[in-house]
Design an enzyme around this catalytic site. Structure first.
Site, PDB file in Angstrom:
ATOM      1  N   ASN A   1     -37.089 -17.462  18.305  1.00 35.82           N
ATOM      2  CA  ASN A   1     -37.359 -16.423  17.313  1.00 35.82           C
ATOM      3  C   ASN A   1     -36.019 -16.006  16.719  1.00 35.82           C
ATOM      4  O   ASN A   1     -35.254 -15.282  17.359  1.00 35.82           O
ATOM      5  CB  ASN A   1     -38.063 -15.244  18.007  1.00 35.82           C
TER       6      ASN A   1
ATOM      7  N   SER B   1     -34.298 -11.673  26.824  1.00 37.74           N
ATOM      8  CA  SER B   1     -32.988 -12.045  27.391  1.00 37.74           C
ATOM      9  C   SER B   1     -33.033 -13.354  28.185  1.00 37.74           C
ATOM     10  O   SER B   1     -32.346 -13.494  29.203  1.00 37.74           O
ATOM     11  CB  SER B   1     -32.424 -10.894  28.242  1.00 37.74           C
TER      12      SER B   1
ATOM     13  N   GLU C   1     -43.337 -10.161  26.638  1.00 44.38           N
ATOM     14  CA  GLU C   1     -41.971  -9.724  26.351  1.00 44.38           C
ATOM     15  C   GLU C   1     -41.849  -8.232  26.644  1.00 44.38           C
ATOM     16  O   GLU C   1     -42.129  -7.399  25.769  1.00 44.38           O
ATOM     17  CB  GLU C   1     -41.637  -9.974  24.881  1.00 44.38           C
TER      18      GLU C   1
HETATM   19  P1  PGA Z   1     -33.982 -11.945  23.186  1.00 42.39           P
HETATM   20  O1  PGA Z   1     -35.269 -11.749  22.243  1.00 42.39           O
HETATM   21  O2  PGA Z   1     -34.100 -13.332  23.786  1.00 42.39           O
HETATM   22  O3  PGA Z   1     -32.816 -11.803  22.289  1.00 42.39           O
HETATM   23  O4  PGA Z   1     -34.070 -10.892  24.244  1.00 42.39           O
HETATM   24  C1  PGA Z   1     -36.515 -12.228  22.621  1.00 42.39           C
HETATM   25  C2  PGA Z   1     -37.553 -11.910  21.572  1.00 42.39           C
HETATM   26  O5  PGA Z   1     -37.543 -10.802  21.026  1.00 42.39           O
HETATM   27  O6  PGA Z   1     -38.410 -12.751  21.259  1.00 42.39           O
END
Ligand code: PGA
Length: 257
Positions: A9, A212, A166
């Site tokens: 993403n 993350s 998430e």
């Molecule tokens: P991140 O975002 O890997 O930067 O934590 C994940 C997401 O929002 O899909």
């Protein structure tokens, strides 16, 4: 057993040229992650360029959002039909859309229905806030979000569905959930809800962890039997780190994770 899926993403990052270069970088490394469904979700303005950059390779393309109507006076919005021939997936209900743009469970449901009716695979995002987790409401919040997102959708229509867990507190913070927390919610609230809605068909829905994720922790997540891959934000903005994640997810799942 669902497919192993690693989706990037890109959020509101990358110019057109940067998007093209990043997609080309991913494409060049795609052979290193055999058997993994790799999906790139660039900003809408770069979708067509990314599609062109990965065409002829196994890398797939997804949008980050859609509107639920087919056409009309909705300035600034993108209809599902406009994505035909450009991408196969669309992220729906990301927590940033819910929190920053006020997207409700009801709107998420309309978008999921619109995606399915236009042949797009919805990547439905769910996740609790820190306050909800501390209050002991995580499982209840997550099953409510899954149920609401899929309200009125039959088992015959879920073949392209992906669900991403998430937790809001883990996104972009560098503080990933532990694999145990993710496994508890994904193998519990999410899987139970999908099973109650779709019976045995639910076993084919890939469940992704997001928040993350990096090359250092993906192996521990993918080692959980109820986690079939990841939705990656920050670490998807570099081809090498992203494809390291995809490769490790594939290796861990093949090894029986
Ligand atoms: P991140 O975002 O890997 O930067 O934590 C994940 C997401 O929002 O899909």
């Amino acid at each position: 057993m669902p497919a192993t899926v690693v989706a990037g993403n890109w959020k509101m990052n990358t110019t057109l040229d940067e998007a093209r270069a990043l997609a080309e970088g991913v494409r060049a490394l795609a052979q290193g992650a055999p058997g993994v469904e790799v999906i790139l979700c660039p900003p809408a303005i770069s979708l067509a360029a990314v599609r062109d950059a990965v065409s002829g390779s196994p890398v797939k393309v997804g949008a980050q959002n859609i509107y639920h109507e087919d056409s009309g006076a909705f300035t600034g919005e993108i209809a599902p039909a406009m994505l035909g021939g450009i991408c196969e997936y669309v992220i729906i209900g990301h927590s940033e859309r819910r929190q920053l743009f006020g997207e409700t469970d009801g709107q998420v449901n309309l978008k999921v229905k619109a995606a399915i009716s236009h042949g797009l695979g919805p990547i439905v995002c769910v996740g609790e806030t820190l306050e909800q987790r501390v209050a002991g409401q995580a499982a209840e919040v997550i099953s409510g979000q899954v149920r609401a997102a899929l309200d009125g959708i039959d088992a015959v229509n879920i073949s392209g569905l992906i669900v991403a867990y998430e937790p809001v507190w883990a996104i972009g913070t560098g503080q990933a959930a532990t694999p145990e927390i993710a496994g508890e919610i994904m193998g519990g609230a999410i899987l139970d809800t999908l099973q109650s809605l779709y019976g045995s068909s639910s076993a084919e829905v890939p469940l992704l962890y997001g928040g993350s994720v990096n090359a250092g922790n993906i192996g521990d997540f993918a080692a959980q039997s109820c986690i079939h891959g990841a939705l990656v934000g920050g670490a998807s903005l570099q081809a090498e780190s992203f494809m390291d994640i995809a490769r490790m997810a594939g290796e861990t799942k093949r090894a029986g994770g």
